[in-house]
Scaffold this motif. Structure first.
Motif, mmCIF file in Angstrom:
data_model
loop_
_atom_site.group_PDB
_atom_site.id
_atom_site.type_symbol
_atom_site.label_atom_id
_atom_site.label_comp_id
_atom_site.label_asym_id
_atom_site.label_seq_id
_atom_site.Cartn_x
_atom_site.Cartn_y
_atom_site.Cartn_z
ATOM 1 N N PRO A 1 0.502 -1.336 0.149
ATOM 2 C CA PRO A 1 0.201 -0.451 -0.221
ATOM 3 C C PRO A 1 0.963 1.539 -0.063
ATOM 4 N N TYR A 2 2.118 1.355 0.545
ATOM 5 C CA TYR A 2 3.176 2.276 0.567
ATOM 6 C C TYR A 2 3.459 2.796 -0.989
ATOM 7 N N PHE A 3 3.826 1.545 -1.651
ATOM 8 C CA PHE A 3 4.210 2.075 -3.269
ATOM 9 C C PHE A 3 3.883 2.031 -3.978
ATOM 10 N N GLU A 4 1.968 2.370 -3.618
ATOM 11 C CA GLU A 4 0.850 2.731 -4.046
ATOM 12 C C GLU A 4 0.515 4.015 -3.535
ATOM 13 N N LEU A 5 1.066 4.717 -2.921
ATOM 14 C CA LEU A 5 1.833 6.051 -2.335
ATOM 15 C C LEU A 5 2.540 7.240 -3.564
ATOM 16 N N VAL A 6 3.318 5.847 -4.270
ATOM 17 C CA VAL A 6 4.230 7.220 -5.016
ATOM 18 C C VAL A 6 3.910 6.949 -6.405
ATOM 19 N N ASP A 7 4.637 8.048 -6.694
ATOM 20 C CA ASP A 7 4.927 7.290 -8.105
ATOM 21 C C ASP A 7 6.069 8.049 -8.299
ATOM 22 N N TYR A 8 7.850 7.086 -8.080
ATOM 23 C CA TYR A 8 8.424 7.271 -8.705
ATOM 24 C C TYR A 8 9.062 5.798 -9.516
ATOM 25 N N GLU A 9 9.787 6.650 -10.145
ATOM 26 C CA GLU A 9 10.314 5.746 -11.280
ATOM 27 C C GLU A 9 11.600 5.098 -10.708
ATOM 28 N N ALA A 10 11.967 4.977 -10.240
ATOM 29 C CA ALA A 10 13.355 5.082 -9.394
ATOM 30 C C ALA A 10 13.266 3.048 -9.712
ATOM 31 N N CYS A 11 14.110 2.472 -9.965
ATOM 32 C CA CYS A 11 14.074 0.807 -10.211
ATOM 33 C C CYS A 11 14.742 0.412 -8.010
ATOM 34 N N GLU A 12 14.435 1.194 -7.589
ATOM 35 C CA GLU A 12 14.195 0.837 -6.063
ATOM 36 C C GLU A 12 13.015 0.683 -5.494
#
Length: 301
Positions: free
Chosen positions: A16-27
C-alpha cells in the motif's frame, strides 16, 4: 524505532505504501527490495501514513526516499534525519531524485554533499519505440530480429512462464555463466543476482500478482527469459533479461516481445541501471533511451 527486516511476508504490509508514490526508479518496488535484501540488509519502518526503507552499503546505514504522499514528504524526510541523529549515525541517502536534492539544498544549505551517481541512472525508453523499432537508429536491431525470425522459422516460441519452467531458467543462467571465461568460477551459492532470481521464483505464488516471467524456446529448449512488472500506471520495469548470447537476434527479440505481449498499454519502460559496466552500458544505449532516472547520493558534509 524498530526496523523490520524485509522478507516475503513484508509484501502485504509494504505494497500500500508503494502505491502512494509514483517514483520511477527501480528501487521503489517490493520485488527489487526483496530480490536484493540479502545484499543490502534492507529493513523498513511503518509510520503514520508513510514507510521508511533503510539498508546497509559498505558498512554504512542509508535510507532511500520515504514512501509517502508528496505533500507529506518534507515532514517524513525530517523524520528520517532525526532517526540518523538519534542513532548517532551520519546522514546518508541513496537513490535520491533531483527534486529532493533541490529541496534539501534549499532547506539545509551547506549540510550535505551531493554525488551524481551516473552508474546508477535508470534507463527509460519509449514503449512504442521498443515495440516497433522504427527509424534508421533501430535498423541494426531490426536486422538482428529479422535474421532470428528467418533462421529459426517454425522452431521458436514465445511463452509466459510459470513455476514449472523456473528450473529451466536457472539452468540457462548456469549454462551461460559456465561458458564465459570470466565466470569460470561461477558459484550459484554466492552469485547475488542468481540468489535474487531464485528468491523471486521460490516465492512466485505471492509475487505473481505483480511480476511476469516470459521466455523464448527454440526446438523446445529454453534459450531466453525475462522478468518484469508494472512499476506505476505509466511504466513497466524490466528486472532481468537473460539469453543465449550465441543466438543472433535473441536478445532484441525477447526484449521486443515482452513489451508487446505483457505491457501493451504502458507509455514507458524502465530497464534499470548499467552499474558502470561498459558492455551493459553499450547495450542499454543501443536501444536509445528517451531519458534517465537520475539518482544522487546525499551524505552529511
Amino acid at each position: 524505532m524498530i526496523f523490520k527486516q524485509i522478507n516475503i511476508n513484508s509484501k502485504q504490509e509494504l505494497d500500500p505504501y508503494f502505491e502512494l508514490v509514483d517514483y520511477e526508479a527501480c528501487e521503489y518496488c517490493f520485488s527489487t527490495l526483496y530480490m536484493w535484501q540479502h545484499v543490502y540488509k534492507t529493513g523498513y519502518y511503518i509510520g503514520e501514513d508513510f514507510a521508511v526503507i533503510v539498508g546497509e552499503y559498505e558498512g554504512d546505514s542509508f535510507s532511500i526516499l520515504p514512501l509517502a504522499n508528496k505533500n507529506k514528504l518534507p515532514e517524513v524526510i525530517e523524520f528520517v534525519l532525526k532517526y540518523f541523529e538519534k542513532e548517532n549515525k551520519k546522514i546518508y541517502f541513496r537513490g535520491i531524485t533531483k527534486e529532493v536534492v533541490q529541496f534539501l539544498q534549499e532547506k539545509y544549505p551547506h549540510k550535505f554533499e551531493y554525488i551524481e551517481e551516473r552508474d546508477l541512472f535508470d534507463y527509460i525508453y519509449d514503449a512504442e519505440s521498443l515495440k516497433n523499432l522504427q527509424g534508421r537508429k533501430n535498423q541494426k536491431k531490426r536486422n538482428h530480429i529479422n535474421y532470428f525470425l528467418k533462421e529459426y522459422e517454425g522452431r521458436y516460441e514465445y511463452k509466459l512462464l510459470g513455476k514449472e519452467n523456473f528450473e529451466e531458467c536457472l539452468y540457462l543462467i548456469k549454462e551461460w555463466a559456465s561458458n564465459k571465461e570470466e565466470n569460470d568460477g561461477f558459484d550459484e551459492g554466492v552469485d547475488d543476482e542468481f540468489l535474487g532470481i531464485k528468491k523471486l521464483f521460490n516465492d512466485y505464488d505471492i509475487l505473481k500478482d505483480k511480476i511476469r516471467v516470459a521466455g523464448i524456446y527454440i526446438d523446445r529448449k529454453l534459450q531466453a527469459f525475462t522478468i518484469g512488472e508494472i512499476l506505476n500506471e505509466n511504466m513497466a520495469l524490466v528486472h532481468i533479461e537473460k539469453a543465449n548470447p550465441n543466438i543472433r537476434g535473441l536478445y532484441p527479440y525477447i526484449n521486443q516481445q515482452f513489451i508487446i505481449n505483457e505491457f501493451e498499454y504502458v507509455e514507458f519502460v524502465n530497464r534499470e541501471e548499467d552499474l558502470g559496466i561498459e558492455g551493459l552500458r553499450k547495450a542499454k544505449l543501443s536501444y536509445h533511451p528517451c531519458r534517465f532516472v537520475e539518482k544522487y547520493t546525499v551524505r552529511e558534509a
